[in-house]
Design an enzyme around this catalytic site. Structure first.
Site, PDB file in Angstrom:
ATOM      1  N   CYS A 287     -10.348  -9.812   8.369  1.00 25.99           N
ATOM      2  CA  CYS A 287      -9.854  -9.429   9.659  1.00 25.99           C
ATOM      3  C   CYS A 287      -9.571 -10.929  10.267  1.00 25.99           C
ATOM      4  O   CYS A 287      -8.312 -11.224  10.718  1.00 25.99           O
ATOM      5  CB  CYS A 287     -10.768  -8.514  10.428  1.00 25.99           C
ATOM      6  SG  CYS A 287     -11.134  -7.130   9.945  1.00 25.99           S
TER       7      CYS A 287
HETATM    8  N1  LIG Z   1     -13.166  -4.467   6.704  1.00 26.56           N
HETATM    9  C1  LIG Z   1     -13.412  -4.728   7.968  1.00 26.56           C
HETATM   10  O1  LIG Z   1     -14.392  -5.004   8.537  1.00 26.56           O
HETATM   11  C2  LIG Z   1     -12.467  -3.996   8.938  1.00 26.56           C
HETATM   12  C3  LIG Z   1     -12.755  -3.706  10.258  1.00 26.56           C
HETATM   13  C4  LIG Z   1     -11.848  -3.029  11.116  1.00 26.56           C
HETATM   14  C5  LIG Z   1     -10.452  -2.808  10.429  1.00 26.56           C
HETATM   15  N2  LIG Z   1     -10.245  -3.113   9.355  1.00 26.56           N
HETATM   16  C6  LIG Z   1      -8.908  -2.897   9.069  1.00 26.56           C
HETATM   17  O2  LIG Z   1      -8.882  -1.773   7.962  1.00 26.56           O
HETATM   18  C7  LIG Z   1      -7.779  -1.867   6.981  1.00 26.56           C
HETATM   19  C8  LIG Z   1      -8.807  -1.566   5.716  1.00 26.56           C
HETATM   20  O3  LIG Z   1      -9.687  -2.605   5.345  1.00 26.56           O
HETATM   21  P1  LIG Z   1     -10.570  -2.356   4.730  1.00 26.56           P
HETATM   22  O4  LIG Z   1     -11.745  -3.515   4.715  1.00 26.56           O
HETATM   23  O5  LIG Z   1     -11.337  -0.942   4.573  1.00 26.56           O
HETATM   24  O6  LIG Z   1     -10.004  -2.486   3.009  1.00 26.56           O
HETATM   25  P2  LIG Z   1     -10.562  -2.339   1.532  1.00 26.56           P
HETATM   26  O7  LIG Z   1      -9.690  -3.242   0.853  1.00 26.56           O
HETATM   27  O8  LIG Z   1     -12.006  -2.315   1.809  1.00 26.56           O
HETATM   28  O9  LIG Z   1     -10.178  -0.793   1.379  1.00 26.56           O
HETATM   29  C9  LIG Z   1      -8.892  -0.402   1.229  1.00 26.56           C
HETATM   30  C10 LIG Z   1      -8.676   0.578   0.001  1.00 26.56           C
HETATM   31  O10 LIG Z   1      -7.207   1.128   0.194  1.00 26.56           O
HETATM   32  C11 LIG Z   1      -7.116   1.352  -1.302  1.00 26.56           C
HETATM   33  N3  LIG Z   1      -5.449   1.354  -1.210  1.00 26.56           N
HETATM   34  C12 LIG Z   1      -4.692   0.719  -1.081  1.00 26.56           C
HETATM   35  N4  LIG Z   1      -3.344   1.144  -1.387  1.00 26.56           N
HETATM   36  C13 LIG Z   1      -3.653   2.529  -1.239  1.00 26.56           C
HETATM   37  C14 LIG Z   1      -2.607   3.336  -1.354  1.00 26.56           C
HETATM   38  N5  LIG Z   1      -1.276   3.336  -1.368  1.00 26.56           N
HETATM   39  N6  LIG Z   1      -3.294   4.817  -1.323  1.00 26.56           N
HETATM   40  C15 LIG Z   1      -4.714   4.932  -1.236  1.00 26.56           C
HETATM   41  N7  LIG Z   1      -5.491   4.021  -1.267  1.00 26.56           N
HETATM   42  C16 LIG Z   1      -4.929   2.482  -1.178  1.00 26.56           C
HETATM   43  C17 LIG Z   1      -7.455   0.231  -1.921  1.00 26.56           C
HETATM   44  O11 LIG Z   1      -7.708   0.579  -3.363  1.00 26.56           O
HETATM   45  C18 LIG Z   1      -8.818   0.011  -1.205  1.00 26.56           C
HETATM   46  O12 LIG Z   1      -9.841   0.807  -1.871  1.00 26.56           O
HETATM   47  C19 LIG Z   1      -7.276  -3.015   7.197  1.00 26.56           C
HETATM   48  O13 LIG Z   1      -6.050  -3.089   7.790  1.00 26.56           O
HETATM   49  C20 LIG Z   1      -8.292  -4.165   8.054  1.00 26.56           C
HETATM   50  O14 LIG Z   1      -7.949  -5.017   8.691  1.00 26.56           O
HETATM   51  C21 LIG Z   1     -11.123  -3.800   8.414  1.00 26.56           C
END
Ligand SMILES: NC(=O)c1ccc[n+]([C@@H]2O[C@H](COP(=O)([O-])OP(=O)(O)OC[C@H]3O[C@@H](n4cnc5c(N)ncnc54)[C@H](O)[C@@H]3O)[C@@H](O)[C@H]2O)c1
Length: 421
Positions: free
Chosen positions: A258
């Site tokens: 992030c």
């Molecule tokens: N990690 C954090 O602390 C956090 C907090 C708030 C917001 N976010 C935001 O949330 C979003 C996701 O982050 P995250 O940390 O969960 O990511 P992550 O990488 O942990 O998980 C994302 C998942 O999406 C899957 N994926 C990718 N393309 C896909 C598709 N077309 N169809 C289905 N699945 C698909 C990946 O395989 C992965 O398992 C980002 O935009 C991030 O900035 C993250």
């Protein structure tokens, strides 16, 4: 009503379980087949109350990589990555890919809830045109909201159920549908925003706020180094003011998916609109400079101690980007190690949360091997035990998180250096 959570990572997995706790009919979809197989076996690196209680309570979970199942759902909650590319430009490919999967395989009349962090304008200028191209009509064939997730992995007080949300809709009808869903899904207040771009910008503003404030204290730490004051003491002093000051802390670098990423979404979109937000770019620059600055300090002190960097045994304590988690995305430790190796140090890593990166079985063995120690991540195990276990085979401890009491090391004849102290 059936919900499909798309993307089962740090954001998607907790929301899947939260929906189950609330009694929704829900399934989780991810393109990563290995992740799906592991989740079916209850295996995940994602910690926290909600996933742990979820796996404990629900023996039957519905995780799939079968895209044809998307047609079963009425609601899609999209939680896919929004990284930056090698030139630090926003990479929308996952958001585009997930949206396209809904269009190609989903059910018309659905509600699409985007939770990924994106810059303002993404829903209207990137996501909506995908629906337009497929002749899906808003408010008839689909409804679209942005309801950014604010989860803070490792935070025991706040998880997906009790973190308030902001939500914006592409249309009034989308907003109403999205608000109704999230009001049932989340126990915390949901704030309706006047536009979808206001909701998109809210989340980016929160993370950019962290980035610029940390840049400020990192800059102050560098000043403290040249004027010989302890920046930690100074910030603690300033924090005694009961209003208008919020302490942030300097460190060896910022990591995670992030804070070092999201500001680029705002920076690039502002530039695209003709405004160069130099203040935000400079903050990124200051924060990105910290690994090199820290290694520079280590090298300076080694020189003072008559030891060249070349072949010095340098132990990196902690590889994950933050304390007590295994997430290594954008970790500053990677850059610290790269620079040390360029300067020919003999570098080894110990991180009890990331065993495949650890070159020792335990902290004591790691400390016994080293001549210089750099703390990159303040895992509890390190904070509690390093002062007790370290011996004077170590000549320098560089405290990249300012968590140790200097005197404990000085007493043992070990040189201590923190960030700005
Ligand atoms: N990690 C954090 O602390 C956090 C907090 C708030 C917001 N976010 C935001 O949330 C979003 C996701 O982050 P995250 O940390 O969960 O990511 P992550 O990488 O942990 O998980 C994302 C998942 O999406 C899957 N994926 C990718 N393309 C896909 C598709 N077309 N169809 C289905 N699945 C698909 C990946 O395989 C992965 O398992 C980002 O935009 C991030 O900035 C993250």
């Amino acid at each position: 009503m059936k919900i499909c959570v798309i993307g089962l990572g740090y954001v998607g997995l907790p929301i899947y379980f939260q929906a189950k706790f609330k009694g929704f009919d829900v399934f989780g979809f991810d393109v990563n087949k290995k992740k799906i197989e592991e989740l079916k076996d209850g295996i995940t690196e994602i910690k926290g109350r909600i996933p742990e209680q979820g796996f404990a309570k629900f023996k039957e979970n519905d995780f799939t990589f079968d895209v044809t199942r998307l047609k079963e759902a009425d609601v899609y909650i999209i939680c896919v990555p929004t990284p930056i590319d090698e030139f630090k430009n926003p990479d929308y490919s996952f958001v585009i890919g997930a949206t396209q999967l809904v269009i190609d395989n989903g059910k018309k009349g659905c509600l699409v809830c985007e939770e990924s962090t994106v810059n303002p304008g993404t829903m209207e200028e990137i996501v909506m045109p995908l629906f337009d191209k497929a002749n899906w009509i808003v408010d008839k064939d689909y409804h679209l909201v942005h309801c950014p997730e604010r989860i803070d992995p490792g935070n025991e007080n706040y998880e997906v159920d009790n973190i308030p949300r902001c939500i914006g809709g592409l249309t009034e009808k989308s907003l109403e549908k999205g608000y109704e869903l999230y009001s049932k899904l989340i126990d915390a207040p949901i704030k309706k925003m006047s536009s979808i771009r206001a909701a998109e910008m809210t989340k980016i503003v929160e993370n950019t706020f962290r980035d610029v404030n940390i840049a400020y204290v990192n800059q102050l730490a560098k000043i403290a180094d040249v004027i010989d004051v302890d920046i930690k003491e100074v910030i603690e002093g300033a924090a005694t003011k009961p209003y208008a000051f919020m302490p942030h802390w300097p460190g060896i670098g910022i990591g995670g998916h992030c804070i070092p990423v999201d500001p680029y979404y705002l920076i690039e979109y502002s530039k695209h609109k003709g405004l160069d937000p130099k203040f935000l770019s400079l903050s990124r620059e200051v924060n990105d400079s910290m690994p090199k600055y820290s290694v520079g300090k280590v090298q300076e002190i080694l020189n003072e101690l008559g030891k060249p960097m070349k072949d010095t045994k340098v132990l990196i304590l902690g590889y994950s980007y933050k304390a007590n988690v295994s997430d290594e995305r954008e970790t500053p430790a990677k850059e610290v190690i790269k620079i040390l190796k360029e300067r020919l140090a003999d570098v080894k890593v110990y991180d009890p949360f990331i065993l495949n990166k650890s070159e020792f079985n335990n902290l004591q063995d790691a400390l016994n091997w080293s001549e210089a120690v750099i703390l990159c991540t303040a895992h509890n195990e390190f904070v509690d035990n390093v002062p007790k276990l370290i011996k004077n085979n170590v000549i320098l401890l560089f405290d990249g998180r300012n968590v140790f009491d200097k005197e404990l090391f000085v007493k043992k004849g070990i040189r201590y250096k923190g960030i700005g102290r």
